[in-house]
Design an enzyme around this catalytic site. Sequence first.
Site, PDB file in Angstrom:
ATOM      1  N   ASP A 131      -1.371  -5.937  -5.086  1.00 35.18           N
ATOM      2  CA  ASP A 131      -2.572  -5.114  -5.230  1.00 35.18           C
ATOM      3  C   ASP A 131      -2.222  -3.632  -5.372  1.00 35.18           C
ATOM      4  O   ASP A 131      -1.124  -3.295  -5.815  1.00 35.18           O
ATOM      5  CB  ASP A 131      -3.534  -5.386  -4.055  1.00 35.18           C
ATOM      6  CG  ASP A 131      -2.956  -4.994  -2.708  1.00 35.18           C
ATOM      7  OD1 ASP A 131      -1.739  -4.732  -2.609  1.00 35.18           O
ATOM      8  OD2 ASP A 131      -3.721  -4.923  -1.719  1.00 35.18           O
TER       9      ASP A 131
ATOM     10  N   GLY B 282       0.799  -1.232   0.000  1.00 34.30           N
ATOM     11  CA  GLY B 282       0.000   0.000   0.000  1.00 34.30           C
ATOM     12  C   GLY B 282       0.827   1.275   0.000  1.00 34.30           C
ATOM     13  O   GLY B 282       0.360   2.320  -0.450  1.00 34.30           O
TER      14      GLY B 282
ATOM     15  N   GLU C  77       3.374  -9.520  -0.616  1.00 36.27           N
ATOM     16  CA  GLU C  77       2.091 -10.154  -0.291  1.00 36.27           C
ATOM     17  C   GLU C  77       2.115 -11.687  -0.312  1.00 36.27           C
ATOM     18  O   GLU C  77       1.285 -12.317   0.353  1.00 36.27           O
ATOM     19  CB  GLU C  77       0.996  -9.658  -1.249  1.00 36.27           C
ATOM     20  CG  GLU C  77       0.653  -8.183  -1.101  1.00 36.27           C
ATOM     21  CD  GLU C  77       1.620  -7.243  -1.806  1.00 36.27           C
ATOM     22  OE1 GLU C  77       2.454  -7.728  -2.605  1.00 36.27           O
ATOM     23  OE2 GLU C  77       1.546  -6.029  -1.558  1.00 36.27           O
TER      24      GLU C  77
HETATM   25  C1  QUE Z   1       2.987  -8.195   3.463  1.00 36.63           C
HETATM   26  C2  QUE Z   1       2.200  -7.084   3.641  1.00 36.63           C
HETATM   27  C3  QUE Z   1       2.473  -6.201   4.705  1.00 36.63           C
HETATM   28  C4  QUE Z   1       3.549  -6.480   5.540  1.00 36.63           C
HETATM   29  C5  QUE Z   1       4.334  -7.609   5.346  1.00 36.63           C
HETATM   30  C6  QUE Z   1       4.030  -8.466   4.313  1.00 36.63           C
HETATM   31  C7  QUE Z   1       1.673  -5.027   4.969  1.00 36.63           C
HETATM   32  C8  QUE Z   1       2.007  -4.234   6.113  1.00 36.63           C
HETATM   33  C9  QUE Z   1       3.104  -4.579   6.920  1.00 36.63           C
HETATM   34  C10 QUE Z   1       3.501  -3.892   8.116  1.00 36.63           C
HETATM   35  C11 QUE Z   1       4.837  -3.869   8.494  1.00 36.63           C
HETATM   36  C12 QUE Z   1       5.241  -3.241   9.655  1.00 36.63           C
HETATM   37  C13 QUE Z   1       4.317  -2.642  10.478  1.00 36.63           C
HETATM   38  C14 QUE Z   1       2.977  -2.689  10.105  1.00 36.63           C
HETATM   39  C15 QUE Z   1       2.585  -3.316   8.954  1.00 36.63           C
HETATM   40  O1  QUE Z   1       3.859  -5.663   6.592  1.00 36.63           O
HETATM   41  O2  QUE Z   1       0.708  -4.739   4.217  1.00 36.63           O
HETATM   42  O3  QUE Z   1       2.053  -2.114  10.898  1.00 36.63           O
HETATM   43  O4  QUE Z   1       4.693  -2.013  11.633  1.00 36.63           O
HETATM   44  O5  QUE Z   1       1.247  -3.162   6.400  1.00 36.63           O
HETATM   45  O6  QUE Z   1       4.780  -9.584   4.123  1.00 36.63           O
HETATM   46  O7  QUE Z   1       1.165  -6.821   2.797  1.00 36.63           O
END
Ligand code: QUE
Length: 349
Positions: A146, A115, A138
């Site tokens: 996505d 994202g 992902e």
């Molecule tokens: C796949 C993802 C995400 C991911 C790891 C993946 C994702 C995402 C985060 C993430 C990482 C650190 C954070 C957090 C979220 O990691 O979408 O809040 O502190 O937000 O393998 O899609």
Amino acid sequence: MTENYILSRVERSTGIFELNRPRALNSLNPEMIDIIDNHLKQWAADDTVTQVIVYSNSEKGFCAGGDVRFAREVVINGTPELADKFFAIEYNMNGDLAHFPKPYIAIIDGVAMGGGLGISAHGSHRVITENAFAAMPEMAIGYIPDVGLPYMLQRMVGERGVASPALALFLVLTGWRLSPADMMWSGLATHFVPHAHIAKFHEQVITDGIDAAVERFASEIPEKSKLAELFDDIEATFNFASWAEIEAALAEHPNRDFVAIVREHIENSSPSAIVAATELMAAAAKCGDIRQELALETALGEVIRREPDFAEGIRAVLVDKCRNPHFSPATFAEVDPGKYRAILKPLTP
Ligand code: QUE
């Protein structure tokens, strides 16, 4: 009390999104997506706003992705439709951004994943520093690539001057961590500005506009792209519309070091996600507009979030952080691509 996860304002003629959710690495929740989309609509129509800039106010990174922890919780609580709503709104915003009619400048001075690329890669200027890195991770959480990246990655030309669907597929299936040089070479980034100059660059964007700021501060990136070195191997093995064909090409490919790199990268990935992603990328190649492609993600996402690998992958990677997912099915042989093809076909041009 609601926190201001995005500080938005106008300075001179620049619309500003300052990402301000450092504890979650700026991962995008529904509130943040609403803020971005509402302001984009407003600023597109406002003649006093000539450009938009997005950046993180945290040293930790640009944006780690969507709020998938939230998505997992609602799915396991039996209300997956709340996740459907969240992703539909996010993808709609990605489409608005891709069609935004003014310069949109992202300053990426740290991690940008999933994202986070959705709120940067569709803009006209993707400015990186030596601290930047990017990935579509992902497959590790049993999801699909996505936020419009399946469309964008296949069409970017970068320093090669030519688009490579095989490269795009390699990036989303392996979750390859792009270095700053990889980002420039591939076309994910458009300009390099050394971190030491970013504050001054940022200031000049606002006072004199993006063109003057780029003219003064953008420079050649000092490193070489590792991805560029793999390019011939990638073209030889990933230029296919199904995972079965890619597996067959990998099995016969003479450069076994390259094949080992690929296998290592997909080791902890969901087989279902890999098969679904390959089908999605093939369908995305046929789309003439990003919104058509986002409709594919919306439909396929609804299905795959209800499969067990989504909640399990997020548990392993982000909740328990143990990286020992138990994906089901556990092997490619058990995954039927026809299931995903049937969802995509009616929506594919
Ligand atoms: C796949 C993802 C995400 C991911 C790891 C993946 C994702 C995402 C985060 C993430 C990482 C650190 C954070 C957090 C979220 O990691 O979408 O809040 O502190 O937000 O393998 O899609």
